[in-house]
Design a protein around this motif. Structure first.
Motif, PDB file in Angstrom:
ATOM      1  N   GLY A 196       0.856  -1.276  -0.088  1.00  7.56           N
ATOM      2  CA  GLY A 196      -0.007  -0.015  -0.122  1.00  7.56           C
ATOM      3  C   GLY A 196       0.861   1.327  -0.022  1.00  7.56           C
ATOM      4  N   LEU A 197       1.865   1.264   0.659  1.00 10.73           N
ATOM      5  CA  LEU A 197       2.809   2.323   0.820  1.00 10.73           C
ATOM      6  C   LEU A 197       3.659   2.727  -0.203  1.00 10.73           C
ATOM      7  CD1 LEU A 197       4.446   1.965   4.485  1.00 10.73           C
ATOM      8  CD2 LEU A 197       2.700   3.726   3.596  1.00 10.73           C
ATOM      9  N   VAL A 198       4.067   1.504  -1.136  1.00 11.19           N
ATOM     10  CA  VAL A 198       4.780   1.595  -2.275  1.00 11.19           C
ATOM     11  C   VAL A 198       3.744   2.076  -3.354  1.00 11.19           C
ATOM     12  CG1 VAL A 198       5.829   0.120  -4.174  1.00 11.19           C
ATOM     13  CG2 VAL A 198       6.477   0.043  -1.894  1.00 11.19           C
ATOM     14  N   CYS A 199       2.404   1.766  -3.195  1.00 10.67           N
ATOM     15  CA  CYS A 199       1.534   2.113  -4.402  1.00 10.67           C
ATOM     16  C   CYS A 199       1.327   3.570  -4.215  1.00 10.67           C
ATOM     17  CB  CYS A 199       0.406   1.244  -3.849  1.00 10.67           C
ATOM     18  SG  CYS A 199      -1.085   1.814  -5.277  1.00 10.67           S
ATOM     19  N   LEU A 200       1.254   4.042  -2.990  1.00 13.15           N
ATOM     20  CA  LEU A 200       0.987   5.405  -2.671  1.00 13.15           C
ATOM     21  C   LEU A 200       2.292   6.296  -3.227  1.00 13.15           C
ATOM     22  CD1 LEU A 200      -0.333   5.562   0.806  1.00 13.15           C
ATOM     23  CD2 LEU A 200      -1.690   6.187  -1.347  1.00 13.15           C
ATOM     24  N   ILE A 201       3.305   5.867  -3.130  1.00 10.31           N
ATOM     25  CA  ILE A 201       4.644   6.419  -3.434  1.00 10.31           C
ATOM     26  C   ILE A 201       4.532   6.502  -5.197  1.00 10.31           C
ATOM     27  CG2 ILE A 201       7.384   6.027  -3.662  1.00 10.31           C
ATOM     28  CD1 ILE A 201       7.123   4.746  -0.829  1.00 10.31           C
ATOM     29  N   GLN A 202       4.222   5.477  -5.577  1.00 14.55           N
ATOM     30  CA  GLN A 202       4.122   5.283  -7.155  1.00 14.55           C
ATOM     31  C   GLN A 202       3.199   6.490  -7.584  1.00 14.55           C
ATOM     32  OE1 GLN A 202       6.666   4.318  -8.148  1.00 14.55           O
ATOM     33  NE2 GLN A 202       6.780   1.864  -8.087  1.00 14.55           N
ATOM     34  N   ILE A 203       1.798   6.571  -6.957  1.00 14.65           N
ATOM     35  CA  ILE A 203       1.106   7.610  -7.618  1.00 14.65           C
ATOM     36  C   ILE A 203       1.613   8.857  -7.030  1.00 14.65           C
ATOM     37  CG2 ILE A 203      -1.276   8.783  -6.757  1.00 14.65           C
ATOM     38  CD1 ILE A 203      -2.131   5.810  -6.036  1.00 14.65           C
ATOM     39  N   TYR A 204       2.283   9.088  -6.047  1.00 16.78           N
ATOM     40  CA  TYR A 204       2.964  10.460  -5.912  1.00 16.78           C
ATOM     41  C   TYR A 204       3.943  11.040  -7.096  1.00 16.78           C
ATOM     42  CZ  TYR A 204       5.981  13.880  -4.172  1.00 16.78           C
ATOM     43  OH  TYR A 204       6.816  15.013  -4.049  1.00 16.78           O
ATOM     44  N   HIS A 205       4.845   9.858  -7.426  1.00 13.46           N
ATOM     45  CA  HIS A 205       5.877  10.176  -8.409  1.00 13.46           C
ATOM     46  C   HIS A 205       5.163  10.448  -9.815  1.00 13.46           C
ATOM     47  CE1 HIS A 205       9.394  10.423  -6.191  1.00 13.46           C
ATOM     48  NE2 HIS A 205       9.085   8.930  -5.629  1.00 13.46           N
ATOM     49  N   LEU A 206       3.953   9.538 -10.351  1.00 18.44           N
ATOM     50  CA  LEU A 206       3.436   9.680 -11.417  1.00 18.44           C
ATOM     51  C   LEU A 206       2.603  11.083 -11.362  1.00 18.44           C
ATOM     52  CD1 LEU A 206       1.981   5.967 -11.768  1.00 18.44           C
ATOM     53  CD2 LEU A 206       3.652   7.015 -13.407  1.00 18.44           C
ATOM     54  N   SER A 207       2.110  11.396 -10.393  1.00 19.17           N
ATOM     55  CA  SER A 207       1.337  12.679 -10.532  1.00 19.17           C
ATOM     56  C   SER A 207       2.196  13.879 -10.319  1.00 19.17           C
ATOM     57  CB  SER A 207       0.454  12.686  -9.086  1.00 19.17           C
ATOM     58  OG  SER A 207       1.087  13.014  -7.867  1.00 19.17           O
ATOM     59  N   ALA A 208       3.607  13.754 -10.026  1.00 22.58           N
ATOM     60  CA  ALA A 208       4.286  14.843  -9.921  1.00 22.58           C
ATOM     61  C   ALA A 208       4.967  15.010 -11.440  1.00 22.58           C
ATOM     62  CB  ALA A 208       5.744  14.369  -9.027  1.00 22.58           C
ATOM     63  N   GLY A 209       4.975  14.047 -12.115  1.00 24.11           N
ATOM     64  CA  GLY A 209       5.142  14.179 -13.627  1.00 24.11           C
ATOM     65  C   GLY A 209       6.796  14.547 -13.638  1.00 24.11           C
ATOM     66  N   ASN A 210       6.941  15.378 -14.645  1.00 25.50           N
ATOM     67  CA  ASN A 210       8.368  15.884 -14.924  1.00 25.50           C
ATOM     68  C   ASN A 210       9.040  17.164 -14.067  1.00 25.50           C
ATOM     69  OD1 ASN A 210       8.768  13.568 -16.632  1.00 25.50           O
ATOM     70  ND2 ASN A 210       7.922  14.721 -18.353  1.00 25.50           N
ATOM     71  N   LYS A 211       8.182  17.441 -13.102  1.00 24.13           N
ATOM     72  CA  LYS A 211       8.420  18.794 -12.666  1.00 24.13           C
ATOM     73  C   LYS A 211       9.859  18.797 -11.721  1.00 24.13           C
ATOM     74  CE  LYS A 211       3.597  19.255 -11.248  1.00 24.13           C
ATOM     75  NZ  LYS A 211       2.716  19.422 -10.114  1.00 24.13           N
ATOM     76  N   GLY A 212      10.293  17.823 -11.432  1.00 29.71           N
ATOM     77  CA  GLY A 212      11.605  17.670 -10.803  1.00 29.71           C
ATOM     78  C   GLY A 212      12.753  17.486 -12.032  1.00 29.71           C
ATOM     79  N   LYS A 213      12.501  17.447 -13.104  1.00 28.15           N
ATOM     80  CA  LYS A 213      13.516  17.222 -14.077  1.00 28.15           C
ATOM     81  C   LYS A 213      13.994  18.241 -14.956  1.00 28.15           C
ATOM     82  CE  LYS A 213      12.205  12.512 -14.946  1.00 28.15           C
ATOM     83  NZ  LYS A 213      11.935  11.310 -15.749  1.00 28.15           N
TER      84      LYS A 213
END
Length: 75
Positions: free
Chosen positions: A58-75
């Motif tokens: 469940g935690l890994v799933c939330l982390i994946q959702i976070y990174h997917l929703s953040a998109g390319n903002k950090g790149k």
């Protein structure tokens, strides 16, 4: 849930997680891994509330959702 169906959900979860290690595109890795984690959470729930399976996936799933929703903002 039928124990046989629960077993198939567990096997499909394993398949998705392993498949995520084969991919090269980070977005695809996150999506496939997230599907595997969701399947593991379902498996853990229907196999008798297996908290050591449910919580980390469940935690890994939330982390994946976070990174997917953040998109390319950090790149």
């Amino acid at each position: 849930m039928n124990p046989e169906i629960s077993t198939y959900v567990g096997y499909s979860a394993s398949l998705f997680v392993v498949l995520s290690f084969i991919l090269k595109d980070v977005r695809k890795i996150r999506i496939v891994n997230m599907i595997g984690c969701i399947c593991f959470v379902i498996y853990g729930i229907f196999s008798g509330m297996l908290w050591p399976v449910i919580i980390p996936n469940g935690l890994v799933c939330l982390i994946q959702i976070y990174h997917l929703s953040a998109g390319n903002k950090g790149k």
